[in-house]
Design an enzyme around this catalytic site. Sequence first.
Site, PDB file in Angstrom:
ATOM      1  N   ASN A   1       0.869  -1.173   0.000  1.00 12.26           N
ATOM      2  CA  ASN A   1       0.000   0.000   0.000  1.00 12.26           C
ATOM      3  C   ASN A   1       0.907   1.225   0.000  1.00 12.26           C
ATOM      4  OD1 ASN A   1      -1.870   1.993   0.473  1.00 12.26           O
ATOM      5  ND2 ASN A   1      -2.779   1.023   2.279  1.00 12.26           N
TER       6      ASN A   1
ATOM      7  N   ARG B   1     -10.686  15.082   7.018  1.00 13.68           N
ATOM      8  CA  ARG B   1     -11.507  15.537   5.882  1.00 13.68           C
ATOM      9  C   ARG B   1     -12.886  15.966   6.366  1.00 13.68           C
ATOM     10  NH1 ARG B   1     -10.578  10.089   3.068  1.00 13.68           N
ATOM     11  NH2 ARG B   1      -8.311  10.099   2.878  1.00 13.68           N
TER      12      ARG B   1
ATOM     13  N   GLU C   1      -8.376  -5.717   5.182  1.00 10.77           N
ATOM     14  CA  GLU C   1      -8.210  -5.285   3.802  1.00 10.77           C
ATOM     15  C   GLU C   1      -7.071  -6.024   3.110  1.00 10.77           C
ATOM     16  OE1 GLU C   1      -8.507  -1.041   5.145  1.00 10.77           O
ATOM     17  OE2 GLU C   1      -9.438  -0.825   3.181  1.00 10.77           O
TER      18      GLU C   1
ATOM     19  N   HIS D   1     -17.508   1.973   7.779  1.00  9.41           N
ATOM     20  CA  HIS D   1     -16.046   1.856   7.850  1.00  9.41           C
ATOM     21  C   HIS D   1     -15.530   3.156   8.453  1.00  9.41           C
ATOM     22  CE1 HIS D   1     -11.963   0.700   6.186  1.00  9.41           C
ATOM     23  NE2 HIS D   1     -11.808   1.986   6.444  1.00  9.41           N
TER      24      HIS D   1
ATOM     25  N   ARG E   1      -2.553  -2.118  -3.556  1.00  7.47           N
ATOM     26  CA  ARG E   1      -3.774  -1.370  -3.321  1.00  7.47           C
ATOM     27  C   ARG E   1      -3.713  -0.100  -4.153  1.00  7.47           C
ATOM     28  NH1 ARG E   1      -6.206   0.967   2.365  1.00  7.47           N
ATOM     29  NH2 ARG E   1      -8.088   1.826   1.396  1.00  7.47           N
TER      30      ARG E   1
ATOM     31  N   GLY F   1      -9.853   7.718   7.551  1.00  4.20           N
ATOM     32  CA  GLY F   1     -10.842   7.979   6.502  1.00  4.20           C
ATOM     33  C   GLY F   1     -12.097   7.199   6.875  1.00  4.20           C
TER      34      GLY F   1
ATOM     35  N   HIS G   1     -12.808   2.615  -0.337  1.00  2.00           N
ATOM     36  CA  HIS G   1     -12.809   1.589   0.721  1.00  2.00           C
ATOM     37  C   HIS G   1     -13.609   0.364   0.274  1.00  2.00           C
ATOM     38  CE1 HIS G   1     -12.456   4.950   4.024  1.00  2.00           C
ATOM     39  NE2 HIS G   1     -11.244   4.521   3.671  1.00  2.00           N
TER      40      HIS G   1
END
Length: 427
Positions: free
Chosen positions: A26, A261, A403, A228, A111, A232, A200
Amino acid sequence: MSILPEAERPNPYSAYGAHGSVLVLNSGSSSLKYQLVNPVGGEAIAAGTIERIGESGGSSGGIVSHTFAGNRTRRELEVPDHGEALRIALGMFDEIGPRLADAGIYAVGHRVVHGGAEFSGPVVVDDGVVDRIEALVPLAPLHNPANVQGIRVARELLADVPHVAVFDTAFFQQLPAAAYTYAIDREVAAAHDVRRYGFHGTSHQYVAGKVARVLGRRVQDLHTIVLHLGNGASASAVRGGVPVDTSMGLTPLEGLVMGTRSGDVDPAVVFHLARNAGMSIDELDTLLNKRSGMLGLSGVNDFRELRQLIDAGDDGAALAFDVYVHRLKKYVGAYAALLGRVDVVAFTAGVGENDPAVRAAVCEGLEGFGIAVDADRNAARGGERIISPDWTSTLVMVVPTQEELAIARQCVEAVDGRRPAAAVTAG
Ligand code: AMP
């Protein structure tokens, strides 16, 4: 895209038995996270992070951390770029273990944040795929460049194994047009690929599938809201294994309040600040992506620190928590309306898995919808678990996301040819 629960699918890994592993990478703008995964057993064999790539100078250089067999090794090293980061990671495998030659790497999984409308599943990487991911950079200027760089470097250093790109957006390519279309001028939107993509996706798909497996139900029969909640954060409504809506949009900025965010704001906030505060597009981008959300409201983006501030009587932190929960409740209500019936609300990721106060606050007052949490069950720790009382029509669950494992399994499927590149890409 398969919607069968894993238990009902042919085992895709039998081709090479239980001995192979997948190296999942990632690549972020200044970090590289890696995990060596057994895609059959599901365990992480080793994992590491290399942070502060490109930052130099003594103690402010790169920070390398590698964990194997329960032991964590930490080093501070100069890491000028992603190439060096991956070389260091490979060196850690050689020095500390496990030796990659012994682990038998079956594939390297990357990813990739944005697959646009082009990639609706994992794809084995060749030069053309790299070019197509690079062509999507305008849609994800903060993420895709590092992803592309990571793929290029890894293909050079690990040239003998297949590389697979797994996209955060892929699962949500199944969204209905009514959910992914913004109500703006159609020609402008079409000319610039402006639509909702969702992110996601690997996590939302994994959690929706895991819920079914844990309950011994068929995913086709379940209506699930997945929350989730990490640094984030995104929500999805999944009907029968297929997403019907999700909170993130053209980019991961839309939707829930996140660590840094803003999530949803009136787009006119941007015009207003540009005209009246003289802020440039780049400054506004930074404001909404990096200086907003919990950080902008309270000064911290980590919920453990937020809790300390709230307990110390900090009003800004208390308001930030309320704003966060208010937004989440709105999405739960909206998705309940879209689904018509909610069988499961599943909390996942760093906040969702670890913060009982958030889970309790989101579900508070939703008894009329058949949604509630039991205080003792909510306070307990563990893996997949039900935290609602016995009387509710909707199960509230905590389902840890995995993930890397989900990416590793998608890699195996792609390499095994169950999803040849031509079949999973549209155009
Ligand atoms: P993720 O992006 O899924 O890794 O989630 C990271 C976030 O999870 C952190 O920024 C924290 O806000 C939150 N988090 C992690 N551990 C805990 C915990 N024990 N209690 C509350 N929040 C946590």
